[in-house]
Design an enzyme around this catalytic site. Structure first.
Site, PDB file in Angstrom:
ATOM      1  N   PHE A  62       5.486  -5.003  26.214  1.00  0.00           N
ATOM      2  CA  PHE A  62       6.642  -4.105  26.199  1.00  0.00           C
ATOM      3  C   PHE A  62       6.783  -3.300  24.913  1.00  0.00           C
ATOM      4  O   PHE A  62       7.677  -2.475  24.810  1.00  0.00           O
ATOM      5  CB  PHE A  62       7.936  -4.906  26.411  1.00  0.00           C
ATOM      6  N   TRP A  65       3.449  -1.317  18.001  1.00  0.00           N
ATOM      7  CA  TRP A  65       3.631  -1.327  16.558  1.00  0.00           C
ATOM      8  C   TRP A  65       2.274  -1.334  15.867  1.00  0.00           C
ATOM      9  O   TRP A  65       1.257  -1.640  16.479  1.00  0.00           O
ATOM     10  CB  TRP A  65       4.552  -2.448  16.078  1.00  0.00           C
ATOM     11  N   ASN A  66       2.288  -0.948  14.580  1.00  0.00           N
ATOM     12  CA  ASN A  66       1.067  -0.805  13.805  1.00  0.00           C
ATOM     13  C   ASN A  66       1.183  -1.567  12.492  1.00  0.00           C
ATOM     14  O   ASN A  66       2.284  -1.927  12.065  1.00  0.00           O
ATOM     15  CB  ASN A  66       0.816   0.673  13.472  1.00  0.00           C
ATOM     16  N   ASP A  79       8.152   7.349  -8.356  1.00  0.00           N
ATOM     17  CA  ASP A  79       7.544   6.632  -9.484  1.00  0.00           C
ATOM     18  C   ASP A  79       8.630   5.864 -10.228  1.00  0.00           C
ATOM     19  O   ASP A  79       9.602   6.459 -10.720  1.00  0.00           O
ATOM     20  CB  ASP A  79       6.897   7.603 -10.471  1.00  0.00           C
ATOM     21  N   HIS A  83       5.505   2.003 -13.515  1.00  0.00           N
ATOM     22  CA  HIS A  83       4.282   2.737 -13.195  1.00  0.00           C
ATOM     23  C   HIS A  83       3.503   3.086 -14.467  1.00  0.00           C
ATOM     24  O   HIS A  83       2.291   3.283 -14.408  1.00  0.00           O
ATOM     25  CB  HIS A  83       4.646   4.009 -12.427  1.00  0.00           C
ATOM     26  N   HIS A 213       4.907  11.424 -16.892  1.00  0.00           N
ATOM     27  CA  HIS A 213       4.827   9.969 -16.739  1.00  0.00           C
ATOM     28  C   HIS A 213       5.235   9.258 -18.027  1.00  0.00           C
ATOM     29  O   HIS A 213       6.064   8.329 -18.024  1.00  0.00           O
ATOM     30  CB  HIS A 213       3.400   9.557 -16.368  1.00  0.00           C
TER      31      HIS A 213
END
Length: 263
Positions: A62, A65-66, A79, A83, A213
C-alpha cells in the site's frame, strides 16, 4: 496590535493569498550540482542517490518510500558554525543545537545579477552594500543578507553552475570586507548565495581564504547556498524560512528554503 493579532493576520493573509510563498530551493536529486574539491585536500561529496524501498504493488503493497544517500552540504543548504574550523567550539554550532528562532528572519536581497552576467568573478564590496543601504534602507541586526546573481539559471547544468577551468572556479561572491562589515557592524544573521557555496569561486586565494565560511562561522552565524528565485523577492520586506534537518552534530543540512512576500 498584539503578537496574537499579528499571527492571526498572517494566517488570514496566507489563506487569502495576499502573502505569497516563494520557493527558494533547487531540486535535490542525482543531477543536483555538487561542490568539487581538489583531490589532495579531501574527497568530494558523493553523488546524491535515491533508492526505492517499496512502490505499491508487490513491494508494499500500500505504500511507497525511498532511502537517500547525500552529503549535508548538497543542493540548497544551510551551513552551521561547526562546518568551519573557526566555529568548531560553539556549543550551539551544529544544526541540532541552533535555536530555531534563527530559522525565520527578514531578508535583504542585494541585486548583483547585471554585474554577475557581465563578470562571473564579480565581487561584492562594502561600497556596493552601503550604496544599496542608502537606496533601500539599513540592514538590521538579526537579518539575512542575500546576494542575488541569478546563478540559479544554471543549476540544471553542473558544468555551467560550477564554471571551473584550469585556473579554478569562476563564480561571484563577497569580499572579506563585506562579510566583516555584515558581521561586526550590522550584526547580520547570515549570508546567502545562489552559487554552489557562500564564497566566490576564487575565494581560496583571498588574503583571508574563504572569508564567508571563515568569518560567518567565527561569529557563530550561518550561511545559505544554492538559493533560487531571488528575483521574485523584494529588496526588503520578505521573511525567509531556512529550517535545516535536526541532524545530530550536523555541520549543515539540505533545506527547503521558502520566502513569504506580499502579493
Amino acid at each position: 496590535m498584539t503578537a496574537k493579532d499579528t499571527l492571526a493576520h498572517l494566517a488570514t493573509a496566507l489563506l487569502d493569498g495576499s502573502i505569497k510563498v516563494i520557493d527558494c530551493t533547487g531540486p535535490l536529486g542525482p543531477n543536483t550540482p555538487l561542490l568539487k574539491l581538489p583531490p589532495e585536500i579531501a574527497d568530494d561529496t558523493p553523488p546524491i542517490e535515491i533508492h526505492q524501498i517499496s512502490r505499491y504493488g508487490d513491494r508494499g503493497p500500500f505504500w511507497a518510500w525511498n532511502w537517500l544517500k547525500l552529503g549535508e552540504h548538497s543542493g540548497t543548504h544551510f551551513d552551521a558554525p561547526h562546518h568551519w574550523i573557526t566555529g568548531k567550539d560553539y556549543a550551539d554550532g551544529s544544526v541540532d543545537t541552533i535555536d530555531p528562532q534563527y530559522f525565520m528572519a527578514p531578508a535583504n536581497v542585494i541585486d548583483c545579477s547585471k554585474q554577475a552576467a557581465e563578470d562571473p568573478d564579480f565581487l561584492l564590496t562594502v561600497d556596493h552594500v552601503k550604496s544599496w543601504e542608502a537606496e533601500n534602507g539599513e540592514i538590521q541586526e538579526g537579518e539575512w543578507v542575500l546576494m542575488r546573481t541569478d546563478w540559479d539559471q544554471y543549476n540544471t547544468d553542473e558544468a555551467k553552475f560550477l564554471n571551473a577551468d584550469e585556473s579554478g572556479p569562476h563564480t561571484p561572491g563577497p569580499t572579506a570586507e563585506v562579510i566583516q562589515y555584515l558581521m561586526e557592524e550590522k550584526k547580520a544573521l547570515g549570508w546567502g548565495s545562489q552559487c554552489i557555496g557562500t564564497d566566490a569561486g576564487a575565494a581560496g586565494g583571498f588574503e583571508i581564504p574563504f572569508p564567508a565560511h571563515n568569518l560567518l562561522h567565527k561569529h557563530n552565524r550561518y550561511g545559505l547556498a544554492s538559493l533560487t528565485n531571488l528575483d521574485k523577492l523584494p529588496a526588503k520586506g520578505a521573511i525567509l524560512v531556512t529550517a535545516p534537518l535536526k541532524i545530530v552534530e550536523g555541520t549543515g543540512s539540505p533545506i527547503r528554503a521558502i520566502a513569504l512576500v506580499a502579493a
